[in-house]
Motif scaffolding. Sequence first.
Motif, PDB file in Angstrom:
ATOM      1  N   LYS A 191      33.353  51.444  49.075  1.00 63.93           N
ATOM      2  CA  LYS A 191      33.759  51.092  47.713  1.00 63.93           C
ATOM      3  C   LYS A 191      35.231  51.415  47.467  1.00 63.93           C
ATOM      4  CE  LYS A 191      29.111  52.233  46.114  1.00 63.93           C
ATOM      5  NZ  LYS A 191      28.275  53.258  45.483  1.00 63.93           N
ATOM      6  N   ILE A 207      37.250  52.089  43.972  1.00 61.97           N
ATOM      7  CA  ILE A 207      37.076  52.271  42.526  1.00 61.97           C
ATOM      8  C   ILE A 207      38.212  53.132  41.995  1.00 61.97           C
ATOM      9  CG2 ILE A 207      35.615  53.266  40.707  1.00 61.97           C
ATOM     10  CD1 ILE A 207      33.210  52.859  42.551  1.00 61.97           C
ATOM     11  N   GLY A 242      39.525  50.157  34.380  1.00 61.94           N
ATOM     12  CA  GLY A 242      38.969  50.235  35.722  1.00 61.94           C
ATOM     13  C   GLY A 242      39.633  49.261  36.673  1.00 61.94           C
ATOM     14  N   MET A 284      38.771  47.570  40.672  1.00 63.49           N
ATOM     15  CA  MET A 284      37.844  47.476  41.801  1.00 63.49           C
ATOM     16  C   MET A 284      38.130  46.184  42.563  1.00 63.49           C
ATOM     17  SD  MET A 284      35.373  44.926  41.130  1.00 63.49           S
ATOM     18  CE  MET A 284      33.887  45.543  41.913  1.00 63.49           C
ATOM     19  N   LEU A 304      31.210  51.064  36.170  1.00 66.21           N
ATOM     20  CA  LEU A 304      32.093  51.454  37.264  1.00 66.21           C
ATOM     21  C   LEU A 304      32.150  52.977  37.378  1.00 66.21           C
ATOM     22  CD1 LEU A 304      33.741  49.597  39.151  1.00 66.21           C
ATOM     23  CD2 LEU A 304      35.745  50.095  37.743  1.00 66.21           C
TER      24      LEU A 304
END
Length: 472
Positions: free
Chosen positions: A217, A219, A227, A229, A263
């Motif tokens: 991931k 993030i 956020g 991503m 998230l």
Amino acid sequence: MLLHFLTIWDLCLLLARVSIIAAVVVHVLLTKRAVGASIGWIGVTVLMPLTGGALYLMFGINRVHRRARRMAGQHPWRSRTMSSQWRRDESGAFAPLASMVGKLTGRPLLGGNAIMPMHDGDTVYPRMLDAINGARHSVLMCSYIFRDDRIGRQFCDALVAAHRRGAQVRVLVDGVGSGYFNCGVGRILHDAGVPVGRFMHSMLPWRMPFINMRDHKKILVVDGLTGFMGGLNIGVENIAAYHPRHPVSDTHFELKGPVVHQLSEAFARDWAFTRGEELTADIYFPRQDSHGPSLSRVVTAGPDMDLEKIEYTMLQAFTLARRSIRIMTPYFLPDDRFLTALALASMRGIEVDIVVPWHSNHTVLDWARSANLPRFLDSGCRIWLARPPFNHSKLMVVDRHWSFVGSSNLDVRSLRLNFEINLEAYDGTLAAMIDDFIATHRHVRLTHHDLDRRSFPLKMRDAAARLFLPYL
């Protein structure tokens, strides 16, 4: 006397072998879902009991799934993400998909989100660093690769500065992707007092079963409100202005709105798993306002309670396609279920375009891909090669309305073994932007003729590489 000793030793060795074989067979039959994997493990152990038993102990037992079952339902942050609702008419023809993914993930589809696609580290890194430098309350950051290089040091400096300002900073890096024997950024952050975790990392031999399960991931959540991503790791190879030897292009997304809570939740789960600390304070899950038109939801997957959820989401989306399916991925080695779903879509008249790099950064994967592609071409799927630089983006769009983006590659390792995070969005404007971006990378169409004109040795090499598809 010596003959008696050897006889006893041989008997003990025989009993040990039989016991190992019996133990592996029983465990495989009771726990393994894949028939091929079950037969493989049993065969290896029967032929080489001691070696096969050791390998199964190290790589065949999914202790992560067992631990996840014990932790299921213990996290108080999940209620923070369950407040918003959606109407079936808001997702149009994809309402069945929205309903299915809600049941699959346990997460609601949230409205009021703004999702901005960005490309390459030259654009993305400054926005991420600006967000960290402006953090007042919290910074949550996770990355598979976080290099101790020129750009990695910039992120470390920003994270340390945020920590010293009083923000609650938590950084999670993968135990292999960011350096198994030497994790430079982990050492820098730890020495500066920043809480940092290395996902499934241990130098102890009996913890080696975790080496094939990686946290892939990417993030970043700042103050629980903004956020980031997507597919972008942290390293100088992602910045064209630095003229790296092997440049990498990628796509990342900036998020604002209620979906940022999901998230944060995804990070909090992995942080609790790695460090045992529950992130439940309001600074991580503040009140969210509406920022845009996107209906969105986070979908996580991994060899725990989230097994195959990203793949199931894709497969369901393919069945609802009415006009087009566009896919862009750095590595394309899916299993037979994926092949069947795309083939059926193509044969019922859906335009299926798959964009892959001319050459990826893993040569063996390219070999195996070449042996795997004829089956997709046979069904009418169009395969396109994107010219360099190597593009690491993971993008999918169906009917220019539904998009699915994030960290997951389209190979068996990513879909079954890695811990991944994707975002689904019911937003025609966003989907059209991503669809057009994929179209601009359809540089050269790959045909049967291109694959057939490979020499016999190359065909044999590629076919042999494809045998390792479940492990690549």
